[in-house]
Each structure stands twice: as structure tokens, then as C-alpha cells.
Design an enzyme around this catalytic site. Structure first.
Site, mmCIF file in Angstrom:
data_model
loop_
_atom_site.group_PDB
_atom_site.id
_atom_site.type_symbol
_atom_site.label_atom_id
_atom_site.label_comp_id
_atom_site.label_asym_id
_atom_site.label_seq_id
_atom_site.Cartn_x
_atom_site.Cartn_y
_atom_site.Cartn_z
ATOM 1 N N ARG A 1 -12.516 86.114 29.401
ATOM 2 C CA ARG A 1 -13.723 86.648 28.752
ATOM 3 C C ARG A 1 -13.496 86.769 27.248
ATOM 4 O O ARG A 1 -14.411 86.533 26.461
ATOM 5 C CB ARG A 1 -14.147 87.980 29.369
ATOM 6 C CG ARG A 1 -15.458 88.514 28.810
ATOM 7 C CD ARG A 1 -16.031 89.655 29.654
ATOM 8 N NE ARG A 1 -16.749 89.181 30.814
ATOM 9 C CZ ARG A 1 -18.068 88.922 30.840
ATOM 10 N NH1 ARG A 1 -18.801 89.108 29.760
ATOM 11 N NH2 ARG A 1 -18.635 88.488 31.934
ATOM 12 N N GLU B 1 -21.970 97.259 29.096
ATOM 13 C CA GLU B 1 -20.896 96.978 28.147
ATOM 14 C C GLU B 1 -21.341 96.537 26.749
ATOM 15 O O GLU B 1 -20.727 96.930 25.759
ATOM 16 C CB GLU B 1 -19.978 95.890 28.727
ATOM 17 C CG GLU B 1 -19.252 96.315 29.989
ATOM 18 C CD GLU B 1 -18.679 95.116 30.730
ATOM 19 O OE1 GLU B 1 -19.458 94.325 31.295
ATOM 20 O OE2 GLU B 1 -17.455 94.960 30.711
HETATM 21 N N1 MTE Z 1 -21.180 104.541 31.668
HETATM 22 C C1 MTE Z 1 -20.656 105.698 32.101
HETATM 23 N N2 MTE Z 1 -21.327 106.841 31.875
HETATM 24 N N3 MTE Z 1 -19.451 105.739 32.736
HETATM 25 C C2 MTE Z 1 -18.729 104.591 32.964
HETATM 26 O O1 MTE Z 1 -17.651 104.638 33.562
HETATM 27 N N4 MTE Z 1 -18.612 102.138 32.672
HETATM 28 C C3 MTE Z 1 -19.048 100.999 31.868
HETATM 29 C C4 MTE Z 1 -20.562 100.944 31.796
HETATM 30 N N5 MTE Z 1 -21.104 102.225 31.460
HETATM 31 C C5 MTE Z 1 -19.264 103.348 32.496
HETATM 32 C C6 MTE Z 1 -20.532 103.376 31.863
HETATM 33 C C7 MTE Z 1 -18.557 99.709 32.357
HETATM 34 S S1 MTE Z 1 -16.989 99.252 31.956
HETATM 35 C C8 MTE Z 1 -19.341 98.868 33.091
HETATM 36 S S2 MTE Z 1 -18.796 97.343 33.566
HETATM 37 C C9 MTE Z 1 -20.697 99.260 33.523
HETATM 38 O O2 MTE Z 1 -21.050 100.571 33.088
HETATM 39 C C10 MTE Z 1 -20.749 99.176 35.038
HETATM 40 O O3 MTE Z 1 -21.950 99.602 35.553
HETATM 41 P P1 MTE Z 1 -23.244 98.664 35.638
HETATM 42 O O4 MTE Z 1 -22.800 97.323 36.073
HETATM 43 O O5 MTE Z 1 -24.067 99.357 36.635
HETATM 44 O O6 MTE Z 1 -23.827 98.664 34.271
HETATM 45 MO MO1 MOS Z 2 -16.429 97.186 33.261
HETATM 46 S S1 MOS Z 2 -14.782 96.814 32.070
HETATM 47 O O1 MOS Z 2 -16.545 95.484 33.673
HETATM 48 O O2 MOS Z 2 -15.692 97.885 34.615
#
Ligand code: MTE
Ligand code: MOS
Length: 809
Positions: free
Chosen positions: A345, A758
């Protein structure tokens, strides 16, 4: 983090996002929204009340419900690298309350915490300072801890490699070494009027989720293993537990209630810990609880990968990129876990928003005696993009071009392709978000203000910078882009949904309830969500790569539509119309074009459900979704790995103190593309949180290891919030305005939305580039500012000193 924002901004943004903008025509049934959808409404997080009252349960909160549970404590290596020559447990077993010591000899299946066999669960060799060499089970946590202290281990210390520099010099690498190429990088560099080269090494990041890693395992009378785990990937936790125990997947169930943050840190790393708890439960017949305390969590589990980059870049006279050759080396720590996909990535994001005709990008993963570095929000993308943004920030003054202008000139144009071959669909959104954020931030006027301020303040300087984000959505690994859901409608009309995604605070469950309510045409209050479990939805992917809503939303929608189609037949009969003409909305069932308010024209949802039940119509369905149109060749590093790109741009202004390097974030404006938002409050929270987390990575969060040859070699020096600085309220920009790009429906995703988790993290590049601008104001025009990352006040101070030296003062 979510609560911290300028008071007026979010409400206004939320309104803007839900205002009835004319929806552009969307091509697919997946993206199309019905009338009065529940998606798109600004509802609060589904557990917000539980979060703020403290009633929300996390894995370890289940402990009081587990009678007779044992507690697990690790014995951590005091060496960065050492062979375990003997391990004597007798003294530990004599400690009151100690029940068992888990060692490699106890593992009935495969002694490995991963799937690559490079990650022994109970190792014969300690690979980093803090590595758990055995686990002690006790009646209490104290007993387990005292037991661990009593275990006698003989170590034979071995040479260790700690820094990227040492690993590169020793050529100590692990895993594949992928290459992305297009055209001829040498030719691109040769034809460039301006050619520069440089190196850049930058730091990782600790996840610092509020809830540390936790698992509780128990075994029932039939030998079924049930594990509660704080995991982003329950199916993989299930697989690893099964292979460690020598069982099959159907013998193991994993449930994740919710996580107090994962941020990628719980995508791979929970598996081994869950397996230790499960092993203990199988061996003792009692529930086993494993929860790392903060010190254990930070010294044992992986972090964002630090990277080293060396690069050569060429621009033409107008500042257009001609060629780029770069080698990116990540610090993978002691084993691979997710380092290979993270590196992929990274290589797929070096281009960020910019077209580079001739490219050669090489990737390598160093093996060091540190925690195994892992997924972290952006998954390598931020590291790849940081390399490019640093190149542009450094080269702009050498080219004599304003950095924002340099960035604009190099933006992708519609029809152009990335170095790995994918067309940049909707590339026109890049100038659109940039123009909009520049206007909202009043960039031109404020640039003049900044120049005025700097002219009159010799010891304080301000900087303002704009940076764009382009981030690919989907797992590179095509097979992961699938999801399942299970939806039940009960006789009373209430709805229960299960899906394969996990909730870590990001609001996925909130969105899934909105998707189900929209697809069934019922009020949100009728939809309840059940915790994620592997026996409800099997073979799930990690909730990661920001794909949670795209994938599980597709699956939930599919399940709901199956049920709705069956109910439509029942309702059609009653309404005397064809089933195609039946509409479900707001808990009423009507025929198309009929006003639901007219007496007798509308059927109640409950009534239709009742009728269906009496007619023996199935009121439950399993849904499935896979993302179409993806393909990726990981060997050639070529293909269309992403369904679409998420776009955004930010303008940040900072002020720097010339005596100390201390700085303040004055204001940030963001325009970000989430498609048609499924849930605007959730999305704005994600953008704010991601931005602040990115700002922390780039400015404050400085992981330091003891690299001396002394006793503590390899020890993480920044083990707590006292020495590892996290952003808090005082580091929020004094003004933060977040705006969702409007009329942005994405035809390839559920209800026209885009992933949000992200991409906003990388909006924080604007902070770093603003710092660079402020530093440059201490030096002469044309001075290229080299800024360390994280750009701590100390790093900024040294950059100011260099700038001053360049001007001879
Ligand atoms: N938001 C919160 N509050 N807590 C989290 O741990 N993880 C992030 C993001 N936002 C996270 C977060 C990461 S690394 C990812 S990949 C995505 O949320 C995963 O959730 P989604 O695929 O539902 O967006
Ligand atoms: Mo998020 S780093 O893809 O869990």
C-alpha cells in the site's frame, strides 16, 4: 477526539451534508437511494450514550460474569535478542494462587500466532525486548504476576539489530521486495531540467487505543471454545486459536462486543493473545482472562512502521514531475505479520495526488529486534504519501515555485493512470476539493496576512500550507473484498442485524443500522444490532482498509432486500397491485404514487410482517457482497486494486517560536470527499479524529528505543503517556472547520457513499508543510527546509537553526 472541535463548524457541516442537494444520476442499484432514506441522516453514534455514561461493555468488562476465571501474565524478555536455554517453572508453581505456566510444550497444535510460521507463540528465542517467553495463569492477577517473577529463565544473549540504518547496512530484510514501475525512470530523470535527490527517515506511531488488548476464553462441556476478543478480525482470531489448539474452525467461536479503539493495532496482533487465553482455558477447564496493561501493550505489540526512503526526482522547467526513482525500506520489527501488504500500500500511494510519467519504486522490509510493526490507520499509505509530500515540500524552494502551486501543477488529470496501472477515476475532484478548501480557508488573503506577520515578527513566524489526499479504497488482496450479513425480522416487526464488521468507535454499527432501516423502509428504532460473532457470519475479512461500511453495508443491504422482496409479494396481494409497485418507507407499506397519509392506503410494516409469518414466508436472510471489478497482480504490482479513490484537501496555519521551536496550530480547514455520506456526524467525527491522529504522528509522537550497547539495549524508552506525547485538546487547531464535499455520490458503493476511516489522517500533511513554511521564513528565499518526522518542537528548532545558518545570521 471527536468532541474536540470549534463549536460552530460541525453543525454547519452536518447540515450542509444533509441539505437536499440534487442527487446526480447514479448508475447502480447499489448506490441508488430510495426516497426518505435513513442513511444520510445526522444521527449520533449508536453507543454514544453508553460510551459517555461508562455503561458500554468492552471485552475485559465481562470478567465479573466469568466465575472462577484465571488471569494470565506474561514473562517478558529483558534482552533484545536471546536464546532461551532453560526455563524452570517449579518456583512459580509454588507461589500461592499460581495454577499453571504455559510453555511451548503445552501447545497441542501449531505453536505460531500467525499464518506464516515466522511468529512462534511461545518462542525458544526472544526476538525483542519485552517478548513474552511464557505465560503464567493465576487465581488473581497478582498471583500470576508473582508467579511470572518466580519463573527462572536462562538466556544466551545474541547480537541485535535495532535501527533501520543497522538493518540496511547488514542487509537484514524479510519478505518480498516488490517493485512498481512505469516507463523508464532513468529516461524521465535524464530529460528533467531539474534533478534532486535526498533521503528521509521517519518515525512510526503507537496506536494508544484506550482499551488495551484483551481476550477471555472459555470451554464448554462439548469442548467448544468460545473467545471474547478485542479484535478487528474475528475470523482470523478464530483460525489462529483453532490452529494453536489443533482444532477446526467450527470448534472455535470468537465474539467481539466492541473495541475501545483498534486503529489497525487489532487487525493481526490479537490472535496470539486470544490463543494464549484459549490454550489456558483448554488446559485448565476454567475461563482465562488476558488483558495487557498499558506497559505490556506498548512493549509487546506492534506499531506503525517507521520508513527510510532514498529518492531521485526530476522536474521540467514548469515544475512538472518527469521521473522518480525511490527505495522505501520499512522497519518491520521481528516478524512479518502485515508488513508485506503495508509495504504494497505504501508503494501504491507514493504518487499521492500527482502524475509521474516515469517511475521506479522499490520496497524492502527490514527485520529488526523490535515489536512486529503492523497495520496502523492508512496501512502504509501515509508513509508512501509522506515521501512524496516531503519531496515536493523540499524541492519547491529549489525550483522557485510556491509549494501549493507546485502541487496543483502536478495533480492527476482525468484519464491518467497511477504507476500501478489504475485509472484515476474522478480525478477532477482533486482540483475541486483544492479550490473549495482554498476558498473556504480564504487562502490567498491569509497568505498575505502571514507574509505581513512574518515581516514584522523576527522571532515568531507563521506558515500556511495546502495539501491534497488521494487514497485507494479496497483491500489490495482481492479476496478480502467480500462480506456477509445475517438479518432477522421477528413477528413483531423488530429487526436484528448481524454483519461481519467490528465496531471500534468508528461508527460502523451506526451506519449498518441506517443501511438496514433504509433498505427495509423502517424507522431506525426498529433495528437492533447484535455483536460480531464468527458463528453468525463466517469467513469475514478484517474490519480494515476503511472498507467496513462498503463491504458489510453491501451485505446488509442484500439481506434486507431479499426479505423486502418476499414481503412485497405479501403486501401486493393486500394492496391489489403488482409487487413491483410496493414501496416500503418509514414503517409504512404503500403502492407507488399513493400518499401514505390517505386512510387505508398504507399498510403498517408490522401488519405485513405478521401476514408474511402466517403465510409461512421466511423472515430471515443471509446477505453477501463482493466488490466487483477488482484485480491485482502482487508480483507485477499492477492492476486495478481499488474500487475508487477518496479525495480530500486541507489548509493549515501554524505559528512557530524561533527561540524554542515550540509551535501552535492556529487553524485548519478541510474539504473531504465521503461520497454521499451514510451518516454525516459519524463521518465528521472520523475526519476530525483521523486528522488529529495524523497530526500526532507527524508532530508529537516520538517512539524511542534504547539503542545503546548497555543493559537496556532494545528497550522501548517511551513506554507511557508521560514520555510518549499524544495529541490532546491543547494540540487541536484553535479553529477546525470540516466540510463534506457535496454532490459527490459514488456509483460503486452502498447508497452512493465512500469510505472515511483512514484517508483523513493524511490531511495532517498540511500541518507538517505549514511548519516547513514557517521554518523557511527564518531563512533566505530558496532555502530547502529539511524537517524531521515527527516534527517535534526540538526538530523544528534544529530546522530553524539550519535556516538561519543558510541566511548567514
Ligand atoms: N475510528 C475510531 N474511533 N477508532 C478506531 O479504531 N480505526 C480506523 C478508522 N477509524 C478507528 C477509527 C481504521 S485503522 C480503519 S481501517 C477504519 O476505521 C475501520 O473501520 P471502517 O472500515 O468501518 O471505516
Ligand atoms: Mo485500518 S490500519 O486498515 O485497521
Amino acid at each position: 477526539m471527536v468532541a474536540a472541535r470549534s463549536a460552530a463548524a460541525p453543525a454547519a457541516s452536518a447540515l450542509a451534508a444533509t441539505a437536499p442537494v440534487v442527487a446526480p444520476s447514479v448508475a447502480s442499484a447499489l448506490a441508488e437511494r430510495p426516497e426518505h432514506p435513513v442513511v444520510g441522516r445526522a444521527v449520533s453514534h449508536e453507543s454514544a450514550e453508553l460510551h459517555v455514561t461508562g455503561a458500554a461493555l468492552y471485552t475485559d468488562d465481562l470478567l465479573p460474569r466469568m466465575r472462577g476465571a484465571l488471569h494470565a501474565w506474561p514473562l517478558q524478555s529483558p534482552h533484545a535478542h536471546a536464546r532461551v536455554t532453560a526455563l524452570r517453572t517449579r518456583a512459580a508453581l509454588a507461589v500461592p494462587g499460581v495454577v499453571r505456566v504455559l510453555t511451548a510444550a503445552d501447545v497441542p497444535g501449531v505453536n505460531d500466532a500467525g499464518v506464516r510460521q515466522d511468529e512462534p507463540l511461545l518462542p525458544a528465542e526472544a526476538m525483542f525486548h519485552g517478548h513474552a517467553v511464557c505465560w503464567v495463569l493465576g487465581e488473581s492477577l497478582d498471583a500470576a504476576r508473582l508467579g511470572a517473577e518466580a519463573v527462572e529463565v536462562d538466556y544466551e544473549p545474541l547480537p541485535s539489530v535495532l535501527t533501520l540504518g543497522e538493518a540496511i547496512a547488514a542487509e537484514q530484510f524479510q519478505g518480498a521486495q516488490p517493485i512498481v514501475t512505469r516507463g523508464d525512470a532513468e529516461a524521465g530523470l535524464a530529460r528533467a531540467a531539474h534533478r534532486f535527490s535526498g533521503e528521509f527517515e521517519f518515525g512510526g506511531q503507537e496506536h494508544f487505543y484506550l482499551e488495551t488488548h484483551a481476550a477471555i476464553a472459555q470451554v464448554d462441556e462439548a469442548g467448544q471454545v468460545f473467545v471474547h476478543s478485542s479484535t478487528q478480525h474475528p475470523s482470523e482470531t478464530q483460525e489462529i486459536v483453532a490452529h494453536v489448539l489443533g482444532l477446526r474452525s467450527h470448534d472455535v467461536t470468537v465474539q467481539c462486543l466492541r473495541m475501545g479503539g483498534g486503529f489497525g493495532g487489532k487487525e493481526w496482533q490479537p490472535h496470539g493473545l486470544a490463543a494464549v487465553a484459549a490454550l489456558g482455558a483448554v488446559l485448565t477447564g476454567r475461563p482465562v482472562r488476558l488483558r495487557l496493561n498499558r506497559t505490556q501493550d506498548i512493549t509487546m505489540t506492534g506499531k506503525r512502521h517507521p520508513f527510510h526512503a532514498s529518492w531521485e526526482v526530476g522536474f521540467d522547467d514548469d515544475g512538472r514531475l518527469q521521473g522518480l526513482r525511490a527505495t522505501l525500506t520499512s522497519d518491520g520489527g521481528w516478524c512479518l505479520d502485515l508488513s508485506e501488504p503495508v509495504l504494497q500500500r505504501a508503494l501504491c500511494h507514493v504518487d499521492n495526488a500527482y502524475f509521474i510519467p516515469d517511475v521506479e519504486l522499490r520496497g524492502r522490509i527490514a527485520r529488526t529486534n523490535k515489536t512486529s510493526q503492523t497495520a496502523f490507520r492508512g496501512f502504509g499509505g501515509p508513509q508512501g504519501m509522506l515521501v512524496m509530500e516531503d519531496i515536493l515540500g523540499r524541492c519547491a524552494p529549489l525550483l522557485g515555485i510556491d509549494p501549493t502551486e507546485l502541487r496543483r501543477r502536478n495533480l492527476y488529470a482525468p484519464g491518467q493512470r497511477t504507476p500501478y496501472g489504475q485509472e484515476v477515476r474522478h480525478a477532477e475532484r482533486l482540483p475541486a476539493v483544492i479550490d473549495e478548501v482554498a476558498a473556504r480557508a480564504d487562502l490567498d488573503a491569509r497568505r498575505a496576512d502571514v507574509a505581513g506577520f512574518n515581516a514584522t515578527h523576527p522571532h515568531r513566524k507563521r506558515g500556511i500550507a495546502l495539501t491534497p489526499v488521494k487514497f485507494g479504497i479496497s483491500f489490495n488482496h482481492t479476496a478480502f473484498n467480500q462480506a456477509g450479513a445475517l438479518v432477522h425480522v421477528y413477528k413483531d416487526g423488530s429487526v436484528l442485524i448481524n454483519h461481519g464488521g467490528t465496531e471500534m468507535g468508528q461508527g460502523l454499527h451506526t451506519k449498518m443500522r441506517q443501511v438496514a432501516a433504509t433498505a427495509l423502509g423502517v424507522p431506525l428504532g426498529l433495528v437492533r444490532l447484535a455483536p460480531t460473532r464468527t458463528d453468525k457470519v463466517p469467513n469475514t475479512s478484517a474490519t480494515a482498509a476503511s472498507t467496513g461500511a462498503d463491504l458489510n453495508g453491501g451485505a446488509v443491504k442484500d439481506a434486507c432486500e431479499q426479505i423486502r422482496a418476499r414481503l412485497a409479494v405479501v403486501a401486493a396481494e393486500r394492496l391489489g397491485v403488482g409487487s413491483d409497485a410496493v414501496r416500503f418507507a418509514g414503517g409504512s407499506v404503500t403502492s407507488v404514487g399513493v400518499d401514505a397519509e390517505v386512510a387505508g392506503a398504507a399498510l403498517d410494516w408490522r401488519e405485513v410482517v405478521q401476514r408474511a409469518y402466517l403465510q409461512r414466508i421466511q423472515l430471515s436472510a443471509a446477505g453477501f457482497y463482493r466488490t466487483e471489478g477488482l484485480h491485482w497482480d502482487p508480483v507485477r504490482m499492477h492492476g486495478d486494486p481499488f474500487k475508487y479513490f477518496a479525495y480530500g484537501a486541507a489548509v493549515s496555519e501554524v505559528e512557530v517560536d524561533g527561540f524554542t521551536g515550540a509551535y501552535a496550530f492556529l487553524r485548519t480547514d478541510i474539504v473531504h470527499d465521503v461520497g454521499d455520506s451514510l451518516s454525516p456526524l459519524v463521518d465528521i467525527g472520523q475526519i476530525e479524529g483521523g486528522f488529529v491522529q495524523g497530526a500526532g504522528w507527524l508532530t508529537l509522537e516520538d517512539l524511542r528505543w534504547d539503542t545503546s550497547d548497555g543493559e537496556g539495549r532494545g528497550r522501548l524508552l517511551t513506554q507511557a503517556a508521560s514520555t510518549y506525547k499524544l495529541p490532546s485538546f491543547s494540540e487541536m487547531p484553535r479553529e477546525l472547520h470540516v466540510h463534506l464535499l457535496e454532490r459527490a455520490a459514488e456509483e460503486g458503493a452502498v447508497y452512493g457513499s465512500k469510505a472515511v476511516g483512514e484517508p483523513p489522517l493524511m490531511l495532517a500533511f498540511s500541518i507538517r508543510e505549514a511548519l516547513r513554511q514557517a521554518v523557511s521564513a527564518f531563512g533566505p528565499a530558496g532555502h530547502a527546509v529539511e524537517l524531521a518526522s515527527p516534527a517535534t518542537p526540538e526538530a523544528v528548532f534544529w530546522a530553524i537553526e539550519a535556516a538561519r545558518r543558510a541566511s548567514g545570521s
